[in-house]
Design an enzyme around this catalytic site. Structure first.
Site, PDB file in Angstrom:
ATOM      1  N   GLU A  59       0.726  -1.282  -0.055  1.00 34.05           N
ATOM      2  CA  GLU A  59       0.167   0.032   0.010  1.00 34.05           C
ATOM      3  C   GLU A  59       0.891   1.168   0.213  1.00 34.05           C
ATOM      4  O   GLU A  59       0.459   2.242  -0.781  1.00 34.05           O
ATOM      5  CB  GLU A  59      -0.872  -0.113   1.392  1.00 34.05           C
ATOM      6  CG  GLU A  59      -2.000  -0.963   1.121  1.00 34.05           C
ATOM      7  CD  GLU A  59      -1.840  -2.433   1.091  1.00 34.05           C
ATOM      8  OE1 GLU A  59      -2.568  -3.356   0.807  1.00 34.05           O
ATOM      9  OE2 GLU A  59      -0.789  -2.568   1.881  1.00 34.05           O
TER      10      GLU A  59
ATOM     11  N   HIS B 288      -9.807  -6.132  11.088  1.00 27.37           N
ATOM     12  CA  HIS B 288     -10.262  -5.672   9.782  1.00 27.37           C
ATOM     13  C   HIS B 288     -11.698  -5.123   9.774  1.00 27.37           C
ATOM     14  O   HIS B 288     -12.545  -5.128   8.968  1.00 27.37           O
ATOM     15  CB  HIS B 288     -10.285  -6.888   8.898  1.00 27.37           C
ATOM     16  CG  HIS B 288      -9.164  -7.565   8.483  1.00 27.37           C
ATOM     17  ND1 HIS B 288      -8.424  -8.091   9.579  1.00 27.37           N
ATOM     18  CD2 HIS B 288      -8.478  -7.427   7.293  1.00 27.37           C
ATOM     19  CE1 HIS B 288      -7.090  -8.417   8.823  1.00 27.37           C
ATOM     20  NE2 HIS B 288      -7.151  -7.900   7.648  1.00 27.37           N
TER      21      HIS B 288
END
Length: 374
Positions: A104, A173
């Protein structure tokens, strides 16, 4: 049969007349139909999932502007982890739809640099929890560059992907980043609920000259919503910074964003059977926040309940309550504002605990009855 044939001959000139109005064909057709006494049906609305609405928006903007491109993990050959980019790689090729390594920090930096150089990247995070790996690029590079360059360097980029709690994916998450990114000047932050929200906000975000964070919800991707004829247009956009009143009411204002908007509407339907009319506001944009719409509603209902999936401390609901208290609408409140939020703990994995950490319809009903003292 003879009567039917005569009627068809009577209507035949309609098509030829419409052909002479290429820019006004639809409006002219309706006018002629009215003059001939033909009953008109409502404009056609169709059922479209949030996933397909996002796919439409990306397709239309890639086609409209050659500077737009999509990059992220598995967005190309695999059609996206959630199939949002289905078919786009085959249509636009490797230069416009780009698979990236699982890094990322790396591909977000590439996207921000491309935006500074004049392109319009759409940077997909497989989940916004992974955006924490690239938060320096999002905040320090994308959000602050326009200000630090005295407006000479624009960063027209969209960071998008699923946000907030899903199901059974535990603490790392399941976070809502609305308050995280909404806290930062230089960013615009949008949070769609319906298919029209998703399509219109994504198109508006891609066309915006500022960095925009678009917080979607994984559990909404497969949910169909009615999409109006207007929203089916390639030029349809939802203005950033404008909330929408999803349901009119007079007794209490419910303000929410993303998936909890649906919970608010469910709670409002239940409460309506008990004589309580809730006004439900879909924020759609976290930053800049449309506090004027909320204030106008509070002036009418005299009660306020905010609903969000994120944690309570320094959350979106806390900001709404503070803004109402600081403004003139505070004088119209007949009771303290109430917040309904996620539990102030990391998300558990066990389903029964997870359900108790996420705002449910019953929690909203309880909060409404509390603020109304019923």
């Amino acid at each position: 049969m003879a009567a039917s044939a005569a009627a068809l001959r009577h209507l035949a000139p309609l098509g030829s007349r419409l052909a002479r109005f290429p820019t006004r064909g639809r409006a002219a057709g309706r006018l002629l139909q009215q003059r001939r006494g033909i009953r008109l049906s409502a404009p056609a609305a169709i059922q479209v999932t949030v996933r397909d609405a996002l796919n439409q928006a990306l397709d239309e903007e890639l086609e409209r502007d050659e500077r737009v491109f999509l990059l992220g993990e598995e967005v190309a050959q695999y059609d996206g982890a959630y199939k949002i980019s289905r078919g786009l790689w085959k249509k636009y090729g490797d230069k416009r739809v780009i698979d990236t390594p699982i890094s990322e920090m790396g591909f977000t930096g590439i996207a921000v640099g491309a935006a500074m150089a004049g392109l319009r990247p759409v940077c997909e995070f497989m989940t916004f929890n992974f955006s924490m790996q690239a938060i320096d690029q999002v905040i320090n590079s994308a959000a602050k560059t326009c200000y630090m360059s005295a407006g000479s360097i624009a960063v027209p980029i969209v960071f998008r992907g699923p946000n907030g709690a899903s199901a059974g994916v535990a603490a790392q998450h399941s976070q809502c980043f609305a308050a995280w990114y909404g806290h930062c000047p230089g960013l615009k932050v949008v949070s769609p609920w319906s298919s029209e929200d998703a399509k219109g906000l994504l198109k508006a975000s891609i066309r915006d000259d500022n960095p925009v964070v678009m917080l979607e919800n994984e559990l909404l991707y497969g949910v169909p919503f009615e999409m109006s004829e207007q929203a089916q247009s390639k030029e349809f956009v939802v203005p950033i910074g404008k909330a929408k009143i999803e349901r009119q009411g007079t007794h209490v204002t419910l303000v929410s964003h993303s998936r909890p908007v649906g919970h608010c509407l469910e709670a409002a339907a239940v409460l309506a059977k008990e004589g309580v009319e809730c006004e439900v506001i879909n924020l759609r944009t976290i930053r800049p926040m449309d506090i004027e719409t909320v204030e106008a509603s509070v002036v009418k209902t005299n009660h306020l309940v905010t609903v969000e999936g994120g944690w309570p401390q320094f959350g979106v609901g806390a900001e709404i309550c503070a803004r109402i208290m600081e403004g003139s609408a505070f004088n119209y409140l007949d009771a303290p504002a109430v917040r309904v939020t996620g539990a102030d703990v990391p998300m558990p994995y066990a389903k029964i605990l997870e359900d108790n950490c996420i705002p449910q319809v019953k929690d909203i009903i309880f909060a409404v009855k509390k603020t109304l003292n019923i």
